[in-house]
Enzyme design. Structure first.
Site, PDB file in Angstrom:
ATOM      1  N   CYS A  41       0.813  -1.219   0.000  1.00  0.00           N
ATOM      2  CA  CYS A  41       0.000   0.000   0.000  1.00  0.00           C
ATOM      3  C   CYS A  41       0.847   1.270   0.000  1.00  0.00           C
ATOM      4  O   CYS A  41       0.515   2.240  -0.688  1.00  0.00           O
ATOM      5  CB  CYS A  41      -0.921  -0.011   1.223  1.00  0.00           C
ATOM      6  SG  CYS A  41      -1.932   1.477   1.398  1.00  0.00           S
ATOM      7  N   GLY A  85       2.452   9.872  10.213  1.00  0.00           N
ATOM      8  CA  GLY A  85       2.770   9.614  11.612  1.00  0.00           C
ATOM      9  C   GLY A  85       3.625   8.378  11.822  1.00  0.00           C
ATOM     10  O   GLY A  85       3.547   7.751  12.883  1.00  0.00           O
ATOM     11  N   CYS A 109      -6.087  -2.967   8.303  1.00  0.00           N
ATOM     12  CA  CYS A 109      -7.047  -1.849   8.287  1.00  0.00           C
ATOM     13  C   CYS A 109      -8.280  -2.142   7.447  1.00  0.00           C
ATOM     14  O   CYS A 109      -9.357  -1.622   7.722  1.00  0.00           O
ATOM     15  CB  CYS A 109      -6.363  -0.569   7.801  1.00  0.00           C
ATOM     16  SG  CYS A 109      -6.058  -0.534   6.021  1.00  0.00           S
TER      17      CYS A 109
END
Length: 356
Positions: free
Chosen positions: A94, A118, A193
């Site tokens: 990804c 982050g 996710c």
């Protein structure tokens, strides 16, 4: 559109890390815009959290739907890897093809020179070579440099990682508490996710990637019992094999998609001194079809055969065009096809590839 070096587009999920990154980037005097991409087309709840984080930190917010791109670049290869009897790491796929590609595109459209996430890692330039490299984050425990090894120079040269110098996540939580943020005590996200309920087995079965029953065999090919489908197993696995009546623990040594067999053996059988990888990628040399810069041949490095593994000393070699070989000083346990081996020199990520 001209690029503004005072502007940064930040990947914003609404979690602790990306929200804390807003404040750290603002401290540097940068104008921050939050950016969320919906990879499934129905992540309204998740997007609302990201939007709230943007509102509470006082920054503009952008979002895009990216389900088609995510399907092509991540979900389809993810399932195909399982069908081939391997174990994928979807974040590795990804990051270059979806997340950072979309961020660069959105930054270009909004005139922001910088992008940021982050991640716990750092970016440094080798000024002599003019090459940007990923480096480990200050926190060894939270370091995510492994996940970023396939990012091209076009991304690395514009990427800011404000959490790279953070030692403790509790410091970030304290920062958010002081600012009165709603998410200061959110738990760390661990799941894949795009599998909302965490049920990988169901997800793969829905996509005809769960496999079908076949035989457990030993190294000589003797049938030991029945497995549920290759996707239920990974190299090194001990639990979930059922009662095979062997009188001792058994471990998954290999998955054979051609025979639809799961090969079992003893723990010592899992150790290998040599690991090979294909589809290799080295920072600053992404157009090298042979896979590895000549100057790396025979180099003493450290390498991680999975995200949670400790870096181990090894010597790096070009095995054949497109294939590299790592000869480790000490045998590594359960090197798993489909996972990435990532190569370091000190804290600097040189590159890596998919274990084959």
């Amino acid at each position: 559109m001209s690029m503004d070096r005072n502007k940064v587009l930040l990947g914003l999920s609404g979690g602790v890390d990306s929200t804390a990154a807003v404040f750290l980037l603002k401290e540097k005097g940068l104008e921050v815009t939050g950016f969320y991409f919906d990879v499934l087309g129905d992540q309204d709840e998740e997007e609302a959290r990201a939007r709230k984080a943007a509102e509470d930190t006082g920054i503009p917010f952008l979002s895009v739907k990216a389900a088609d791109l995510f399907e092509k670049e991540v979900l389809t290869p993810f399932c195909e890897t399982y069908r081939n009897g391997q174990t994928p790491n979807p974040c590795i796929l990804c990051n270059p093809a979806v997340k950072f590609s979309l961020m660069i595109q959105a930054a270009n459209e909004t005139g922001a020179y910088w992008i940021a996430t982050g991640h716990y890692a750092r970016i440094k330039e080798d000024p002599a070579a003019g090459i940007y490299y990923v480096h480990k984050g200050l926190s060894e425990k939270r370091d995510q440099s492994y996940m970023l090894y396939r990012l091209p120079q076009a991304v690395l040269s514009r990427l800011l990682l404000p959490l790279g110098d953070t030692a403790e996540k509790d410091d970030l939580r304290d920062m958010l508490r002081k600012e009165g943020l709603f998410n200061a005590d959110d738990r760390d996200s661990q799941d894949i996710c795009f599998i909302k309920d965490g049920d990988l087995e169901r997800f793969l079965n829905e996509r005809d990637a769960g496999g079908f029953p076949g035989n457990f065999v030993d190294k000589s090919g003797k049938i030991l019992g029945q497995h549920k489908g290759l996707s239920h197993y990974t190299i090194g696995q001990r639990k979930g094999l059922g009662n095979l009546g062997l009188g001792k623990p058994a471990f998954v040594l290999a998955l054979d998609p051609e025979k639809n067999e799961v090969v079992l053996g003893d723990d010592p059988d899992l150790f290998s001194q040599t690991v090979r990888a294909d589809r290799v990628f080295f920072s600053g040399f992404e157009s090298n079809t042979d896979g590895m810069p000549e100057q790396y041949e025979g180099m003493q490095v450290t390498a991680k055969i999975r995200y949670a593994a400790a870096p181990a000393p090894a010597r790096l070699h070009q095995e054949s065009p497109g294939i590299i070989r790592l000869d480790f000083e000490t045998p590594q346990r359960a090197a798993t096809p489909g996972q990435s081996v990532v190569i370091y020199q000190g804290d600097q990520v040189l590159g890596g590839g998919f274990i084959c």
